[in-house]
Design a protein around this motif. Structure first.
Motif, PDB file in Angstrom:
ATOM      1  N   ALA A   1      -4.531  16.929   1.798  1.00  0.00           N
ATOM      2  CA  ALA A   1      -4.588  15.566   1.258  1.00  0.00           C
ATOM      3  C   ALA A   1      -3.199  14.935   1.272  1.00  0.00           C
ATOM      4  CB  ALA A   1      -5.144  15.601  -0.168  1.00  0.00           C
ATOM      5  N   GLU A   2      -2.202  15.726   0.931  1.00  0.00           N
ATOM      6  CA  GLU A   2      -0.812  15.253   0.932  1.00  0.00           C
ATOM      7  C   GLU A   2      -0.411  14.737   2.309  1.00  0.00           C
ATOM      8  OE1 GLU A   2       2.528  17.486  -1.227  1.00  0.00           O
ATOM      9  OE2 GLU A   2       2.765  18.094   0.872  1.00  0.00           O
ATOM     10  N   LEU A   3      -0.712  15.519   3.330  1.00  0.00           N
ATOM     11  CA  LEU A   3      -0.387  15.135   4.703  1.00  0.00           C
ATOM     12  C   LEU A   3      -1.048  13.818   5.077  1.00  0.00           C
ATOM     13  CD1 LEU A   3       0.615  15.640   7.621  1.00  0.00           C
ATOM     14  CD2 LEU A   3      -1.450  17.014   7.971  1.00  0.00           C
ATOM     15  N   LEU A   4      -2.328  13.686   4.788  1.00  0.00           N
ATOM     16  CA  LEU A   4      -3.056  12.488   5.193  1.00  0.00           C
ATOM     17  C   LEU A   4      -2.599  11.255   4.422  1.00  0.00           C
ATOM     18  CD1 LEU A   4      -6.609  14.064   5.563  1.00  0.00           C
ATOM     19  CD2 LEU A   4      -5.057  13.366   7.397  1.00  0.00           C
ATOM     20  N   LEU A   5      -2.204  11.421   3.162  1.00  0.00           N
ATOM     21  CA  LEU A   5      -1.689  10.289   2.390  1.00  0.00           C
ATOM     22  C   LEU A   5      -0.352   9.807   2.955  1.00  0.00           C
ATOM     23  CD1 LEU A   5      -2.569  11.411  -1.250  1.00  0.00           C
ATOM     24  CD2 LEU A   5      -3.516   9.445  -0.024  1.00  0.00           C
ATOM     25  N   TYR A   6       0.516  10.752   3.309  1.00  0.00           N
ATOM     26  CA  TYR A   6       1.789  10.365   3.921  1.00  0.00           C
ATOM     27  C   TYR A   6       1.554   9.619   5.231  1.00  0.00           C
ATOM     28  CZ  TYR A   6       5.133  12.685   0.853  1.00  0.00           C
ATOM     29  OH  TYR A   6       5.920  13.032  -0.218  1.00  0.00           O
ATOM     30  N   GLU A   7       0.622  10.112   6.030  1.00  0.00           N
ATOM     31  CA  GLU A   7       0.374   9.475   7.325  1.00  0.00           C
ATOM     32  C   GLU A   7      -0.312   8.122   7.174  1.00  0.00           C
ATOM     33  OE1 GLU A   7       1.796  10.282   9.851  1.00  0.00           O
ATOM     34  OE2 GLU A   7       2.196  12.431   9.803  1.00  0.00           O
ATOM     35  N   ALA A   8      -1.130   7.964   6.132  1.00  0.00           N
ATOM     36  CA  ALA A   8      -1.732   6.650   5.869  1.00  0.00           C
ATOM     37  C   ALA A   8      -0.646   5.634   5.530  1.00  0.00           C
ATOM     38  CB  ALA A   8      -2.741   6.759   4.720  1.00  0.00           C
ATOM     39  N   SER A   9       0.297   6.045   4.707  1.00  0.00           N
ATOM     40  CA  SER A   9       1.422   5.174   4.380  1.00  0.00           C
ATOM     41  C   SER A   9       2.213   4.829   5.629  1.00  0.00           C
ATOM     42  CB  SER A   9       2.330   5.866   3.354  1.00  0.00           C
ATOM     43  OG  SER A   9       3.493   5.110   3.123  1.00  0.00           O
ATOM     44  N   ARG A  10       2.423   5.816   6.490  1.00  0.00           N
ATOM     45  CA  ARG A  10       3.221   5.592   7.706  1.00  0.00           C
ATOM     46  C   ARG A  10       2.520   4.641   8.681  1.00  0.00           C
ATOM     47  NH1 ARG A  10       5.021  10.825   9.161  1.00  0.00           N
ATOM     48  NH2 ARG A  10       6.570  10.283   7.570  1.00  0.00           N
ATOM     49  N   ALA A  11       1.212   4.796   8.838  1.00  0.00           N
ATOM     50  CA  ALA A  11       0.480   3.914   9.752  1.00  0.00           C
ATOM     51  C   ALA A  11       0.601   2.455   9.311  1.00  0.00           C
ATOM     52  CB  ALA A  11      -0.983   4.338   9.808  1.00  0.00           C
ATOM     53  N   GLN A  12       0.451   2.212   8.012  1.00  0.00           N
ATOM     54  CA  GLN A  12       0.588   0.861   7.471  1.00  0.00           C
ATOM     55  C   GLN A  12       2.009   0.334   7.666  1.00  0.00           C
ATOM     56  OE1 GLN A  12      -1.906  -0.832   6.346  1.00  0.00           O
ATOM     57  NE2 GLN A  12      -1.352  -2.207   4.683  1.00  0.00           N
ATOM     58  N   HIS A  13       2.960   1.206   7.441  1.00  0.00           N
ATOM     59  CA  HIS A  13       4.377   0.865   7.558  1.00  0.00           C
ATOM     60  C   HIS A  13       4.744   0.464   8.987  1.00  0.00           C
ATOM     61  CE1 HIS A  13       8.758   2.264   6.602  1.00  0.00           C
ATOM     62  NE2 HIS A  13       8.626   0.973   6.435  1.00  0.00           N
ATOM     63  N   VAL A  14       4.271   1.247   9.935  1.00  0.00           N
ATOM     64  CA  VAL A  14       4.579   0.985  11.346  1.00  0.00           C
ATOM     65  C   VAL A  14       4.042  -0.374  11.779  1.00  0.00           C
ATOM     66  CG1 VAL A  14       3.999   1.684  13.713  1.00  0.00           C
ATOM     67  CG2 VAL A  14       4.812   3.393  12.073  1.00  0.00           C
ATOM     68  N   VAL A  15       2.787  -0.648  11.440  1.00  0.00           N
ATOM     69  CA  VAL A  15       2.150  -1.881  11.914  1.00  0.00           C
ATOM     70  C   VAL A  15       2.684  -3.128  11.208  1.00  0.00           C
ATOM     71  CG1 VAL A  15      -0.039  -3.134  12.041  1.00  0.00           C
ATOM     72  CG2 VAL A  15       0.050  -0.719  12.659  1.00  0.00           C
TER      73      VAL A  15
ATOM     74  N   LEU B   1       0.831  -1.205   0.000  1.00  0.00           N
ATOM     75  CA  LEU B   1       0.000   0.000   0.000  1.00  0.00           C
ATOM     76  C   LEU B   1       0.865   1.254   0.000  1.00  0.00           C
ATOM     77  CD1 LEU B   1      -2.717   1.473   0.267  1.00  0.00           C
ATOM     78  CD2 LEU B   1      -2.539   1.179   2.754  1.00  0.00           C
ATOM     79  N   GLY B   2       1.901   1.240   0.813  1.00  0.00           N
ATOM     80  CA  GLY B   2       2.778   2.402   0.912  1.00  0.00           C
ATOM     81  C   GLY B   2       3.452   2.743  -0.405  1.00  0.00           C
ATOM     82  N   GLU B   3       3.867   1.722  -1.153  1.00  0.00           N
ATOM     83  CA  GLU B   3       4.520   1.967  -2.440  1.00  0.00           C
ATOM     84  C   GLU B   3       3.544   2.555  -3.456  1.00  0.00           C
ATOM     85  OE1 GLU B   3       7.692   1.885  -3.164  1.00  0.00           O
ATOM     86  OE2 GLU B   3       8.224   1.213  -1.147  1.00  0.00           O
ATOM     87  N   LYS B   4       2.286   2.134  -3.409  1.00  0.00           N
ATOM     88  CA  LYS B   4       1.270   2.711  -4.301  1.00  0.00           C
ATOM     89  C   LYS B   4       1.022   4.179  -3.940  1.00  0.00           C
ATOM     90  CE  LYS B   4      -1.068  -1.648  -5.371  1.00  0.00           C
ATOM     91  NZ  LYS B   4      -2.322  -2.433  -5.267  1.00  0.00           N
ATOM     92  N   LEU B   5       0.981   4.474  -2.641  1.00  0.00           N
ATOM     93  CA  LEU B   5       0.801   5.863  -2.205  1.00  0.00           C
ATOM     94  C   LEU B   5       2.021   6.693  -2.573  1.00  0.00           C
ATOM     95  CD1 LEU B   5      -0.853   5.295   1.294  1.00  0.00           C
ATOM     96  CD2 LEU B   5      -1.946   6.158  -0.783  1.00  0.00           C
ATOM     97  N   ARG B   6       3.199   6.086  -2.522  1.00  0.00           N
ATOM     98  CA  ARG B   6       4.424   6.800  -2.899  1.00  0.00           C
ATOM     99  C   ARG B   6       4.349   7.263  -4.362  1.00  0.00           C
ATOM    100  NH1 ARG B   6       9.802   6.769  -1.146  1.00  0.00           N
ATOM    101  NH2 ARG B   6      11.293   7.328  -2.791  1.00  0.00           N
ATOM    102  N   GLU B   7       3.915   6.372  -5.233  1.00  0.00           N
ATOM    103  CA  GLU B   7       3.806   6.713  -6.648  1.00  0.00           C
ATOM    104  C   GLU B   7       2.839   7.884  -6.851  1.00  0.00           C
ATOM    105  OE1 GLU B   7       4.528   6.583 -10.683  1.00  0.00           O
ATOM    106  OE2 GLU B   7       5.578   5.549  -9.051  1.00  0.00           O
TER     107      GLU B   7
END
Length: 244
Positions: free
Chosen positions: A102-116, A83-89
């Motif tokens: 929107a940019e902030l929330l997308l970065y944080e969505a990637s981070r939440a997935q990454h952490v867990v 998921l994080g790689e798709k958000l990165r693109e």
């Protein structure tokens, strides 16, 4: 007031919202707390502008410790998961203008997935986690660079990470002239404006001066010299000495 100012006004409630109290009673927070408290790993983050040498140094460090048979996880943000790689693109290469919110929330969505899914399990296994960017990037780029309300940015980041912080953050700092020369080769959406780059570099330096467990390293030197300095900083850390 402008529509943008009116919109940002909706974030004022975040300044007083008791995120820590809510998280303290959530299953997610209890899971994260368990992992952090019982972690045997070492969480190291390299920060800085693109072309500052983060990727090169992470590769050199990982190679060194793998030769010593250490358990090392190399990862990055945004990214680190499917998921994080798709958000990165989307974040780095979309042609559509992206609202800062929107940019902030997308970065944080990637981070939440990454952490867990990646960071916490690796720390629990006793790994040395080397991460290219983490929360400090969000504070520098979205908070100070995009001029988002910093209390809101910090609270949203706290919610996404459930309070997880690196054991050590190293900011690779380049003089303005040098990083602009390096960026002539290629710029993604986030690194396209010279004035924005200068603002983010200044933000990194300011944040590093007031953030615990954070050091600045000059990145305008030979990569081998920088590598030796990073080895000294990281291997001299008490957490490194406890790794199995």
């Amino acid at each position: 007031s402008s529509p943008r100012a009116a919109f940002l006004g909706h974030f004022d409630w975040l300044k007083k919202f008791p995120f820590r109290l809510v998280l303290a009673f959530s299953p997610y927070w209890n899971l994260v707390s368990f992992f952090v408290i019982h972690s045997r790993g070492f969480f190291v983050v390299l920060e800085g502008l693109d072309k500052s040498g983060k990727s090169t140094q992470i590769k050199l460090l990982a190679r060194r410790w793998r030769r010593l048979r250490a358990s090392v996880l190399v990862t990055r943000e945004p990214g680190g998961t499917v998921l994080g790689e798709k958000l990165r693109e989307i974040l780095l290469h979309t042609r559509e203008d992206v609202a800062p919110e929107a940019e902030l929330l997308l970065y944080e969505a990637s981070r939440a997935q990454h952490v867990v899914l990646k960071i916490l399990p690796a720390l629990r296994r006793g790994c040395l986690v080397l991460c290219d960017r983490f929360s400090l990037s969000t504070f520098a780029y979205q908070g100070m660079g995009r001029r988002m309300p910093m209390p809101a940015v910090r609270q949203i980041d706290y919610f996404a990470t459930a309070g997880l912080k690196p054991d050590l953050t190293i900011v690779l700092d380049l003089p303005a002239k040098l990083f602009l020369e390096r960026m002539e080769e290629r710029r993604d959406r986030m690194e396209s404006a010279v004035s924005f780059l200068k603002k983010v570099r200044s933000a990194y330096r300011r944040l590093a001066s007031v953030t615990r467990k954070t050091v600045i390293v000059r990145a305008d030197r030979d990569p081998k010299i920088i590598h030796q300095q990073l080895v000294g900083i990281i291997e001299g850390h008490p957490r490194f000495k406890r790794l199995k």
